[in-house]
Design a protein around this motif. Structure first.
Motif, mmCIF file in Angstrom:
data_model
loop_
_atom_site.group_PDB
_atom_site.id
_atom_site.type_symbol
_atom_site.label_atom_id
_atom_site.label_comp_id
_atom_site.label_asym_id
_atom_site.label_seq_id
_atom_site.Cartn_x
_atom_site.Cartn_y
_atom_site.Cartn_z
ATOM 1 N N LEU A 1 0.841 -1.203 0.000
ATOM 2 C CA LEU A 1 0.000 0.000 0.000
ATOM 3 C C LEU A 1 0.874 1.251 0.000
ATOM 4 C CD1 LEU A 1 -2.903 1.135 0.120
ATOM 5 C CD2 LEU A 1 -2.688 1.088 2.610
ATOM 6 N N LEU A 2 1.920 1.252 0.810
ATOM 7 C CA LEU A 2 2.827 2.403 0.849
ATOM 8 C C LEU A 2 3.516 2.624 -0.496
ATOM 9 C CD1 LEU A 2 4.534 2.118 4.367
ATOM 10 C CD2 LEU A 2 2.754 3.719 3.632
ATOM 11 N N ILE A 3 3.859 1.539 -1.181
ATOM 12 C CA ILE A 3 4.483 1.674 -2.501
ATOM 13 C C ILE A 3 3.526 2.389 -3.452
ATOM 14 C CG2 ILE A 3 5.178 0.381 -4.567
ATOM 15 C CD1 ILE A 3 6.459 -1.666 -2.668
ATOM 16 N N MET A 4 2.253 1.985 -3.467
ATOM 17 C CA MET A 4 1.264 2.616 -4.349
ATOM 18 C C MET A 4 1.077 4.091 -3.997
ATOM 19 S SD MET A 4 0.436 0.393 -6.477
ATOM 20 C CE MET A 4 0.922 -1.295 -6.606
ATOM 21 N N ILE A 5 1.063 4.393 -2.724
ATOM 22 C CA ILE A 5 0.917 5.777 -2.278
ATOM 23 C C ILE A 5 2.136 6.595 -2.703
ATOM 24 C CG2 ILE A 5 0.836 7.267 -0.217
ATOM 25 C CD1 ILE A 5 -0.764 4.891 1.119
ATOM 26 N N LYS A 6 3.312 6.033 -2.493
ATOM 27 C CA LYS A 6 4.560 6.716 -2.864
ATOM 28 C C LYS A 6 4.612 6.981 -4.368
ATOM 29 C CE LYS A 6 9.573 6.096 -2.370
ATOM 30 N NZ LYS A 6 9.999 6.122 -3.758
#
Length: 163
Positions: free
Chosen positions: A50-55
């Protein structure tokens, strides 16, 4: 009997190979999730994805909503919200009202998210290097393209269910 033996015994037809690929995708996903969850310090693999997609969306200067994240990750908005709330408690992100759609919630990355990726990048790359060490550069390129085709097949399956 192990997975390799089972795969070899059932690789004699296209149908069996398809079944084997499907089963192996499930098994590999479970094993990766277990290993990454054990090796990562403060977040789970699902939270990491999820953090990768947000980043990525932040780097492209795009607002990212919970609904869009659910679509990207192949899960419901409710599941994404649960993960996002956990990440908000850990101070990686902030959930804010969307600037585009007042009914939607979007995600704002916080400094800790950027710091985390900067500090963890080398270790994350080492882990991925171990996983893919058996592949040549050419095989990696083919595998990458085959995964694109698999995504297309999943999209067709999603549409198939709607008919």
């Amino acid at each position: 009997m192990d997975i390799k033996d089972l795969s070899k015994k059932h690789s004699n037809t296209r149908e069996n190979q398809i079944k084997g690929i499907f089963a192996n995708l499930f098994l590999v996903q479970n094993r990766l999730q277990t290993e990454f969850d054990n090796k990562m310090d403060v977040i789970t693999l699902k939270q990491f994805m999820l953090l990768i997609m947000i980043k990525q969306s932040y780097e492209f200067k795009e607002e990212i909503t919970l609904t869009k994240l659910g679509s990207l990750l192949g899960c419901s908005r409710q599941n994404v919200k649960k993960l996002a709330l956990q990440l908000e408690q850990k101070k990686f992100i902030k959930i804010i009202p969307s600037k585009v759609d007042s009914r939607a919630s979007s995600i704002q990355p916080l400094n800790l998210l950027h710091k985390y990726f900067k500090e963890r990048n080398e270790e994350n790359m080492k882990m991925l290097s171990v996983i893919f060490s058996k592949y040549t550069d050419k095989e990696i390129g083919k595998f990458y393209n085959l995964l694109d085709k698999l995504h297309e097949g999943v999209e067709e399956f999603e549409d198939y269910e709607k008919d």
